[in-house]
Design a protein around this motif. Structure first.
Motif, PDB file in Angstrom:
ATOM      1  N   GLN A   1       0.823  -1.203   0.000  1.00  0.00           N
ATOM      2  CA  GLN A   1       0.000   0.000   0.000  1.00  0.00           C
ATOM      3  C   GLN A   1       0.864   1.263   0.000  1.00  0.00           C
ATOM      4  OE1 GLN A   1      -3.392   0.164  -0.271  1.00  0.00           O
ATOM      5  NE2 GLN A   1      -3.218  -2.029  -0.649  1.00  0.00           N
ATOM      6  N   ALA A   2       1.982   1.220   0.731  1.00  0.00           N
ATOM      7  CA  ALA A   2       2.908   2.359   0.720  1.00  0.00           C
ATOM      8  C   ALA A   2       3.459   2.573  -0.682  1.00  0.00           C
ATOM      9  CB  ALA A   2       4.045   2.114   1.707  1.00  0.00           C
ATOM     10  N   ARG A   3       3.815   1.478  -1.333  1.00  0.00           N
ATOM     11  CA  ARG A   3       4.301   1.582  -2.717  1.00  0.00           C
ATOM     12  C   ARG A   3       3.246   2.218  -3.619  1.00  0.00           C
ATOM     13  NH1 ARG A   3       3.661  -3.481  -6.323  1.00  0.00           N
ATOM     14  NH2 ARG A   3       1.553  -2.695  -5.959  1.00  0.00           N
ATOM     15  N   ASN A   4       1.997   1.786  -3.480  1.00  0.00           N
ATOM     16  CA  ASN A   4       0.930   2.346  -4.304  1.00  0.00           C
ATOM     17  C   ASN A   4       0.812   3.857  -4.105  1.00  0.00           C
ATOM     18  OD1 ASN A   4       0.482  -0.312  -4.930  1.00  0.00           O
ATOM     19  ND2 ASN A   4      -1.452  -0.489  -3.843  1.00  0.00           N
ATOM     20  N   SER A   5       0.879   4.300  -2.849  1.00  0.00           N
ATOM     21  CA  SER A   5       0.744   5.729  -2.548  1.00  0.00           C
ATOM     22  C   SER A   5       1.943   6.517  -3.072  1.00  0.00           C
ATOM     23  CB  SER A   5       0.596   5.942  -1.037  1.00  0.00           C
ATOM     24  OG  SER A   5      -0.601   5.362  -0.568  1.00  0.00           O
TER      25      SER A   5
ATOM     26  N   ALA B   1       0.988  11.634   2.818  1.00  0.00           N
ATOM     27  CA  ALA B   1       0.402  11.346   4.139  1.00  0.00           C
ATOM     28  C   ALA B   1      -0.053   9.896   4.213  1.00  0.00           C
ATOM     29  CB  ALA B   1      -0.762  12.292   4.407  1.00  0.00           C
ATOM     30  N   ARG B   2      -0.711   9.407   3.135  1.00  0.00           N
ATOM     31  CA  ARG B   2      -1.160   8.010   3.109  1.00  0.00           C
ATOM     32  C   ARG B   2       0.033   7.056   3.131  1.00  0.00           C
ATOM     33  NH1 ARG B   2      -5.415   9.996  -0.129  1.00  0.00           N
ATOM     34  NH2 ARG B   2      -4.135   9.866  -2.009  1.00  0.00           N
ATOM     35  N   ALA B   3       1.060   7.385   2.342  1.00  0.00           N
ATOM     36  CA  ALA B   3       2.252   6.533   2.310  1.00  0.00           C
ATOM     37  C   ALA B   3       2.885   6.454   3.689  1.00  0.00           C
ATOM     38  CB  ALA B   3       3.261   7.071   1.291  1.00  0.00           C
TER      39      ALA B   3
ATOM     40  N   LEU C   1      12.513   4.795   4.731  1.00  0.00           N
ATOM     41  CA  LEU C   1      11.634   5.462   3.774  1.00  0.00           C
ATOM     42  C   LEU C   1      10.756   6.510   4.463  1.00  0.00           C
ATOM     43  CD1 LEU C   1      10.535   2.446   1.528  1.00  0.00           C
ATOM     44  CD2 LEU C   1      11.830   4.448   0.772  1.00  0.00           C
ATOM     45  N   LYS C   2      10.259   6.172   5.645  1.00  0.00           N
ATOM     46  CA  LYS C   2       9.399   7.116   6.375  1.00  0.00           C
ATOM     47  C   LYS C   2      10.182   8.375   6.749  1.00  0.00           C
ATOM     48  CE  LYS C   2       5.966   8.921   8.521  1.00  0.00           C
ATOM     49  NZ  LYS C   2       5.356   8.394   9.746  1.00  0.00           N
ATOM     50  N   ARG C   3      11.408   8.211   7.191  1.00  0.00           N
ATOM     51  CA  ARG C   3      12.220   9.377   7.558  1.00  0.00           C
ATOM     52  C   ARG C   3      12.514  10.247   6.341  1.00  0.00           C
ATOM     53  NH1 ARG C   3      14.460   5.348  10.847  1.00  0.00           N
ATOM     54  NH2 ARG C   3      16.186   4.937   9.403  1.00  0.00           N
TER      55      ARG C   3
ATOM     56  N   HIS D   1      10.614   3.378  -6.249  1.00  0.00           N
ATOM     57  CA  HIS D   1      11.367   2.223  -6.742  1.00  0.00           C
ATOM     58  C   HIS D   1      11.768   1.293  -5.595  1.00  0.00           C
ATOM     59  CE1 HIS D   1      11.665   2.979 -10.982  1.00  0.00           C
ATOM     60  NE2 HIS D   1      12.141   4.201 -10.822  1.00  0.00           N
ATOM     61  N   ARG D   2      12.225   1.882  -4.511  1.00  0.00           N
ATOM     62  CA  ARG D   2      12.666   1.063  -3.376  1.00  0.00           C
ATOM     63  C   ARG D   2      11.487   0.347  -2.713  1.00  0.00           C
ATOM     64  NH1 ARG D   2      15.437   5.761  -0.554  1.00  0.00           N
ATOM     65  NH2 ARG D   2      15.468   4.430   1.294  1.00  0.00           N
ATOM     66  N   SER D   3      10.349   1.042  -2.599  1.00  0.00           N
ATOM     67  CA  SER D   3       9.172   0.394  -2.008  1.00  0.00           C
ATOM     68  C   SER D   3       8.663  -0.722  -2.914  1.00  0.00           C
ATOM     69  CB  SER D   3       8.062   1.418  -1.744  1.00  0.00           C
ATOM     70  OG  SER D   3       7.580   1.991  -2.944  1.00  0.00           O
TER      71      SER D   3
END
Length: 423
Positions: free
Chosen positions: A229-233, A254-256, A278-280, A305-307
């Motif tokens: 889901q993070a990748r999608n966002s 924000a969603r990611a 990734l979050k940071r 790409h990384r997600s």
């Protein structure tokens, strides 16, 4: 030849399968006769598709459980009947993947090779190429595209047999990891169970179906996993940034962030660590969106790409767990990590230009391939040595930002993806 199934025909087909053995499932599907999967170009699986995939998974799981009950009662005929129904549903599920439209076009072209002119079949390649472009945002297509290009070259030489081989290779290269791996694992184990039943080996059949159940359970959750889901966002954020819809970009970020927080709680060390990073990084560019610079666009693309690589790795790791008793299972785990390193190196080279990161990731990937070769069967070790040679060429051109250099990354990832899929 496979044909696309319309939104009216598919529910009736499913109902026909289910009506022979599961009245409650038939009723549930009848109540939702219009709830079918549609594939829209250039996006990931949507909530409606997730529900339908979960519904398929529940029905397949039901038939596997029925088969295991029949095996326990030593009713081999009933068990075989249940497994045939499960296989039928798996076939229908495959038709609903984002890659299905491309595969339909490939199938048409292959059929036309038997009786149409070279010019007509060459025209069939156009919708194949167009369909590949439509799904490339979330399905790796570079290897399929290469074989389609080779098919065109074969046709120019009037080599229909060669063109057919290239089209078959293009079809085989289309792997949508999050769904294809659990489907492949489930199908493989059902086949093993059927073979065991043919030989009256009830305990072996039950063991195989126990493994098949694990694949089905994961299928119903893989497309809604936090890192997916993070990748999608992040993909949507990258797209919205290109479209200069900066308000939407902030919402996507924000969603990611929410999904990355959940992924950072994973029990897998790599997922937990990389999701946190990734979050940071995401927090670091949040305040820069209004500046509308190229650096933010590059950062978003890099994180997407990384997600993407992490999402694939999560599914591949799970598939390795299902098959931990299979030959070359240890090598498979190492190859999964090697592919992640290569994906990270690619992202560092082409979106951020960080030479030191590229060096580190490629060195780690090279070491992983060497380790995998040492614990592999002879056949797999030969494949890995070929991959190591390809990686060496990439390492020699790590400052090259050309399309050809980028293609080398995509092709080695595709080779690794296929190898992991087949193990």
């Amino acid at each position: 030849m496979q044909f696309p199934i319309s939104s009216k025909v598919l529910p009736l087909t499913i109902a026909g399968i289910l009506s022979t053995g599961m009245i409650s499932a038939n009723t549930a599907l009848a109540d939702n006769a219009q709830e079918t999967v549609s594939v829209t170009p250039g996006r990931t699986v949507n909530p409606t598709e997730v529900r339908v995939m979960s519904r398929y998974a529940a029905h397949i799981l039901h038939y596997i459980a029925d088969a295991r009950s029949a095996i326990n009662a030593k009713n081999i005929r009933a068990a075989k009947s249940d497994l045939n129904r499960a296989h039928s549903l798996i076939g229908l599920l495959r038709l609903e993947q984002p890659t299905a439209i491309v595969r339909d076009h490939i199938s048409v072209a292959k059929q036309h090779l038997d009786y149409e002119s070279v010019e007509e079949v060459t025209n069939d390649l156009v919708p194949i190429e167009a369909s590949l472009s439509e799904i490339e945002a979330f399905v790796p297509v570079e290897k399929a595209r290469k074989h389609t290009r080779f098919a065109r070259e074969r046709l120019k030489k009037n080599d229909k047999a060669g063109a057919k081989k290239e089209l078959e290779a293009a079809d085989a290269a289309l792997i949508y990891t999050e769904v294809d791996l659990p489907i492949a694992s489930t199908s493989r184990n059902i086949n093993l169970a059927q073979l065991a039943l043919d030989n009256n080996q009830l305990e072996q059949a039950d063991d195989a179906l126990n493994q098949a159940e694990e694949g089905v359970k994961f299928l119903s959750t893989t497309v809604v996993a936090p890192i997916t889901q993070a990748r999608n966002s992040l993909w949507q954020a990258s797209k919205d940034y290109i479209d200069k819809d900066y308000t939407a970009v902030k919402e996507d970020i924000a969603r990611a962030g929410v999904w990355l927080d959940k992924a950072a709680q994973s029990t897998d060390n790599t997922t937990r660590k990389e999701a946190g990073k990734l979050k940071r990084e995401l927090e670091g560019i949040r305040g820069k969106i209004d500046q509308r610079g190229e650096s933010s666009q590059s950062s978003l693309k890099n994180m997407w790409h990384r997600s993407q690589a992490l999402a694939e790795r999560e599914v591949e790791k799970m598939s390795a767990e299902w098959g931990k008793l299979r030959a070359d299972s240890e090598a498979k785990v190492i190859l999964i990590d090697a592919k992640l390193r290569i994906a990270y190196a690619e992202s560092a080279q082409f979106t951020q230009g960080k030479s030191r990161e590229v060096d580190n990731e490629l060195d780690a990937a090279s070491a992983d391939l060497a380790r995998a070769a040492k614990v592999s069967s002879k056949t797999l070790a030969e494949k890995i040595h070929t991959l190591s040679d390809k990686l060496a060429k990439i390492k020699r051109s790590e400052k090259d930002h050309s399309a050809e250099a980028h293609k080398r990354y995509e092709l080695i990832k595709a080779d690794l993806r296929q190898t992991i899929h087949d193990l």
